[in-house]
Design a protein around this motif. Structure first.
Motif, PDB file in Angstrom:
ATOM      1  N   TRP A 241       1.438  18.684   1.341  1.00  0.00           N
ATOM      2  CA  TRP A 241       1.191  17.881   2.527  1.00  0.00           C
ATOM      3  C   TRP A 241       1.447  18.684   3.794  1.00  0.00           C
ATOM      4  O   TRP A 241       0.755  18.556   4.776  1.00  0.00           O
TER       5      TRP A 241
ATOM      6  N   ASP B 135       0.861  -1.179   0.000  1.00  0.00           N
ATOM      7  CA  ASP B 135       0.000   0.000   0.000  1.00  0.00           C
ATOM      8  C   ASP B 135       0.901   1.233   0.000  1.00  0.00           C
ATOM      9  O   ASP B 135       1.584   1.491   0.996  1.00  0.00           O
TER      10      ASP B 135
ATOM     11  N   LYS C 231       0.303   4.167   0.504  1.00  0.00           N
ATOM     12  CA  LYS C 231      -0.033   5.099   1.579  1.00  0.00           C
ATOM     13  C   LYS C 231       0.729   4.783   2.860  1.00  0.00           C
ATOM     14  O   LYS C 231       0.883   5.648   3.712  1.00  0.00           O
ATOM     15  N   ARG C 232       1.230   3.561   2.984  1.00  0.00           N
ATOM     16  CA  ARG C 232       2.036   3.209   4.172  1.00  0.00           C
ATOM     17  C   ARG C 232       3.313   4.046   4.212  1.00  0.00           C
ATOM     18  O   ARG C 232       3.789   4.393   5.276  1.00  0.00           O
TER      19      ARG C 232
ATOM     20  N   THR D 169       3.617   7.071   3.385  1.00  0.00           N
ATOM     21  CA  THR D 169       3.295   8.397   3.930  1.00  0.00           C
ATOM     22  C   THR D 169       3.207   8.378   5.455  1.00  0.00           C
ATOM     23  O   THR D 169       3.349   9.415   6.096  1.00  0.00           O
TER      24      THR D 169
ATOM     25  N   PRO E 295       2.746   9.445  -1.367  1.00  0.00           N
ATOM     26  CA  PRO E 295       2.481   8.016  -1.605  1.00  0.00           C
ATOM     27  C   PRO E 295       3.137   7.562  -2.909  1.00  0.00           C
ATOM     28  O   PRO E 295       2.555   7.661  -3.983  1.00  0.00           O
TER      29      PRO E 295
ATOM     30  N   TYR F 171       4.023   7.209  -9.790  1.00  0.00           N
ATOM     31  CA  TYR F 171       4.258   8.525  -9.196  1.00  0.00           C
ATOM     32  C   TYR F 171       5.376   9.257  -9.940  1.00  0.00           C
ATOM     33  O   TYR F 171       6.429   8.684 -10.218  1.00  0.00           O
TER      34      TYR F 171
END
Length: 130
Positions: free
Chosen positions: A125, A89, A91-92, A94, A108, A113
Motif C-alpha cells: 500500500w 465495508d 474498505k472503510r 483503509t 481492508p 483476511y
C-alpha cells in the motif's frame, strides 16, 4: 579497604547485576486495549465521518504497532471486533489513516483476511501511495 578489595567488591557487584539482569520482553497489544480504541470509530465504520476521538484512537493504534507481531495481533483483534458487526465495508478501514492524517496504511480487514500478511499488504500500500 585497599584498592584490590574495592576492585573485587566491584567485580562481584557487576557479576551479580549481570547474572540477575533479564531482558525485558514486551507483550503484543491486548485485544482489550485495541477494542477500547476501536469503539470510538464504529460510527465511521458505519458510514459517518471520523470523530476527533476516533482519529486519536487510530494514532494510538499506530503507536502500538511497533513490530510485525504487534501489527498481526492488532489485525486479529480488529477481525474479532468486525465479526460482531453485521454489515460493514472493509474498505472503510483503509480510509481511516488518510481521514485522520496518519502515515500508516491499514489493509481492508474482513473475516477472511490473513493477518499474517499485514506487513506485506502495508508495504504494498505504501508503494502504491494509497
Amino acid at each position: 579497604m585497599d584498592s584490590v578489595g574495592v576492585r573485587i567488591l566491584w567485580s562481584v557487584a557487576i557479576t551479580l547485576l549481570l547474572v540477575s539482569w533479564k531482558p525485558m520482553v514486551f507483550a503484543v497489544p491486548s485485544c482489550g486495549r485495541v477494542t477500547s480504541r476501536l469503539t470510538s470509530c464504529l460510527s465511521f465504520i458505519n458510514g459517518h465521518e471520523p470523530t476527533n476521538s476516533c482519529c486519536s484512537s487510530v494514532k494510538g493504534l499506530t503507536a502500538m504497532g511497533k513490530t510485525k507481531n504487534d501489527r498481526v495481533a492488532i489485525c486479529n483483534c480488529v477481525k474479532q471486533v468486525m465479526k460482531r458487526l453485521n454489515n460493514y465495508d472493509p474498505k472503510r478501514i483503509t480510509l481511516l489513516p488518510k481521514k485522520c492524517h496518519v502515515g500508516l496504511k491499514f489493509p481492508p480487514i474482513n473475516q477472511d483476511y490473513d493477518c499474517k500478511k499485514v506487513e506485506v499488504d502495508m508495504l504494498m500500500w505504501r508503494e502504491q501511495g494509497l
